[in-house]
Design an enzyme around this catalytic site. Structure first.
Site, PDB file in Angstrom:
ATOM      1  N   GLU A   1      -0.357  -8.145   2.331  1.00 40.55           N
ATOM      2  CA  GLU A   1      -1.138  -6.171   1.910  1.00 40.55           C
ATOM      3  C   GLU A   1       0.434  -5.965   3.227  1.00 40.55           C
ATOM      4  O   GLU A   1       0.573  -5.902   4.126  1.00 40.55           O
ATOM      5  CB  GLU A   1      -1.638  -5.714   2.339  1.00 40.55           C
ATOM      6  CG  GLU A   1      -2.067  -3.888   2.510  1.00 40.55           C
ATOM      7  CD  GLU A   1      -2.829  -3.281   2.909  1.00 40.55           C
ATOM      8  OE1 GLU A   1      -3.330  -1.943   2.343  1.00 40.55           O
ATOM      9  OE2 GLU A   1      -3.190  -3.656   3.719  1.00 40.55           O
TER      10      GLU A   1
ATOM     11  N   SER B   1      -7.352   3.687  -0.776  1.00 44.22           N
ATOM     12  CA  SER B   1      -7.046   2.089  -0.440  1.00 44.22           C
ATOM     13  C   SER B   1      -8.099   1.538  -0.849  1.00 44.22           C
ATOM     14  O   SER B   1      -8.565   0.781  -1.462  1.00 44.22           O
ATOM     15  CB  SER B   1      -6.544   1.894   0.305  1.00 44.22           C
ATOM     16  OG  SER B   1      -5.126   2.341   0.613  1.00 44.22           O
TER      17      SER B   1
ATOM     18  N   ASP C   1       0.822  -1.079   0.113  1.00 47.56           N
ATOM     19  CA  ASP C   1       0.100  -0.041   0.196  1.00 47.56           C
ATOM     20  C   ASP C   1       0.864   1.419  -0.112  1.00 47.56           C
ATOM     21  O   ASP C   1       1.797   1.624   0.909  1.00 47.56           O
ATOM     22  CB  ASP C   1      -0.718  -0.278   1.266  1.00 47.56           C
ATOM     23  CG  ASP C   1      -2.416   0.745   1.249  1.00 47.56           C
ATOM     24  OD1 ASP C   1      -2.152   1.918   0.653  1.00 47.56           O
ATOM     25  OD2 ASP C   1      -3.117   1.043   1.504  1.00 47.56           O
TER      26      ASP C   1
HETATM   27 ZN   LIG Z   1      -3.188   5.392   2.184  1.00 48.22          ZN
END
Ligand SMILES: [Zn+2]
Length: 499
Positions: A272, A94, A49
């Site tokens: 993630e 996200s 991310d």
């Molecule tokens: Zn962010």
């Protein structure tokens, strides 16, 4: 454009791509005696991310300087880049970003596996589960945070994390590892964010999950399903992590793969590296770097597995860039401003705590001061912490004045990140996300489909196709059963923060 039309176009693009591939067997063909070698049995999807192209260069430069390593594990498997915009903005969040990967459908910022009309969308994890594959979710954020949520829950707003937690424990995922215990324990438990008396840890145990809450507990698990929640909120940044308390992302990856690998039907797992993004939001370069290195280590674990078994596809793609990171920047010198052709990883190497750790130490130091203190005493507390944790010993009078004018942690974060940026000759342009394309990485059967500059929804579509999943049928079933449908709305709320 309707969903069906878009899928038709994507299928057309797939056929076109296939025509270009040096493959003798079309990847979508399914012979009677099992899948051809060009189709993966297993899929590992990494979502780092907030990891942009400059983040990759930063980590590679650092490894070359300090470890003599000239390649990230990722470098040898880079295949292209991905466009990340959502329906509500050129700059995605996200939730919309992960929903595109999980479902193959673009939606609005804030949406968790629902479309722009807030109707549920079938996800890769759910469809894999339905097909009998083993499934897993691993994250270093709260497991209820936007990215893992978008594979395992359907809500119109990403901050409905109590609801997301409840959906996750019935998602069928065999491995759930991350932070976020505060959304699983009843409101009577200190630190809980639930508004009710439900204990989802107990409910998960009743449904057959083992529950673990620290590294040692995870290492002892030898078969699934397992729910591992290692912190109330996000897990610690790698730079702050106590290795005896919390597992690393590589350790969670290794354990998750060990637990799902036995399934004869294969597995789908989403991993993630969540906090690369959070460090970007804080403009915390050292924390950003160390979380990238931890992510790269986890990718190395997955690649080792994929290289040895020959039937596992590893894909890694960020949901968006965070921070607008630049290596090289303008610096004022002798009354003018010049672009400097350099950046200095050694400045980040000297830092051994996140900004949050520094501000906690500042706060402790301020509390310990006697009642009668001057501003200079308070500034000295900050400079002492910067010396201890950030290795900064050359603070100028101008910087002392800036620190004195910013003694709360919010304002101090801006001053401290600026001090580090100027010394490292790097820059951040935002405390939010950017629209820049992100790197695409793939290794294993089917990797040739992840080529060039593609849309984020195509990643979801290609993965669905390679795993022979029927997301549209799943979506239709979810809608038949959906009792929470909300009125039609063209787009959802704009979300400015991922914290
Ligand atoms: Zn962010």
């Amino acid at each position: 454009m309707t969903h069906a039309t878009r899928r038709t176009l994507v299928s057309g693009a797939l056929v076109f791509l296939l025509g270009l591939l040096p493959l003798t067997t079309p990847v979508t063909a399914q012979p009677a005696d099992g899948p051809p070698a060009s189709e993966p049995k297993n899929v590992i999807l990494f979502v780092p991310d907030g990891f942009g192209p400059a983040s990759a260069t930063m980590a590679r430069d650092y490894l070359r300087h300090y470890r003599g390593v000239h390649q990230l594990a990722l470098d040898s498997i880079q295949t292209g880049s991905v466009r990340t915009y959502s329906t509500s903005s050129r700059v995605t969040d996200s939730a919309a970003g992960a929903t595109a990967y999980a479902t193959g459908v673009k939606t609005y910022n804030g949406a968790i596996a629902v479309d722009t009309l807030k109707r549920p969308l079938g996800t890769l994890l759910q469809a894999a589960e339905r097909r009998g594959m083993a499934t897993g979710l691993v994250a270093t954020s709260r497991i209820t945070h936007a990215t893992p949520a978008s594979f395992s829950a359907h809500v119109p707003n990403r901050w409905m994390e109590n609801e997301i937690a409840a959906q996750q424990i019935t998602s069928g995922a065999d491995v759930i590892l991350g932070g976020g215990k505060r959304h699983f324990v009843p409101k009577s438990t200190e630190g809980s964010k639930r508004k009710d008396d439900r204990n989802l840890v107990t409910e998960a145990r009743d449904a057959g999950y083992q529950f673990v809450s620290d590294r040692a507990g995870l290492m002892d698990v030898s078969d699934g399903p397992v729910l591992g929640l290692f912190s109330m909120s996000h897990m610690d940044y790698e730079i702050d992590r106590d290795p005896d308390a919390q597992p690393s992302l590589a350790e969670m990856t290794e354990k998750a793969l060990e637990l799902v690998s036995a399934d004869e039907d294969g597995y789908f797992i989403m991993i993630e590296a969540s906090r690369i993004d959070h460090a970007g939001h804080s403009n915390d370069a050292a924390a950003h770097l160390q979380d990238i290195l931890a992510y790269n280590d986890a990718v190395a674990v997955a690649l080792e597995q994929a290289r040895s078994d020959g039937n596992t596809l590893v894909v890694s793609v960020s949901d968006h860039e965070t921070g607008g990171l630049s290596l090289g920047r303008d610096i004022e010198k002798d009354g003018s401003v010049e672009g400097v052709y350099a950046w200095h990883p050694e400045v980040l190497h000297r830092i051994h705590g996140s900004h949050g750790t520094m501000f906690d130490a500042v706060s402790e130091g301020q509390k310990a001061l006697p009642a009668e203190t001057t501003r200079a005493d308070s500034v000295n507390v900050v400079t002492s912490v910067l010396s201890d944790i950030a290795g900064i010993d050359d603070i100028s009078d101008t910087e002392r004045t800036k620190i004195g004018n910013a003694l709360d942690s919010y304002a101090l974060n801006f001053v401290v990140s600026d001090m580090i940026e100027r010394r490292a000759v790097i820059g951040w342009t935002t405390r939010g996300h950017t629209a820049v394309d992100v790197n695409l990485y793939a290794y294993g059967p089917g990797r040739n489909l992840f080529q060039g500059n593609i849309d984020n929804t195509e990643v979801g579509d290609i993965l669905s196709s390679l795993m022979n999943l029927d997301l549209e049928a799943l979506t239709a079933d979810l809608r038949d059963n959906d009792e929470t449908e909300t009125p039609a709305e063209a787009s959802g709320p704009s979300v400015g923060s991922d914290e």
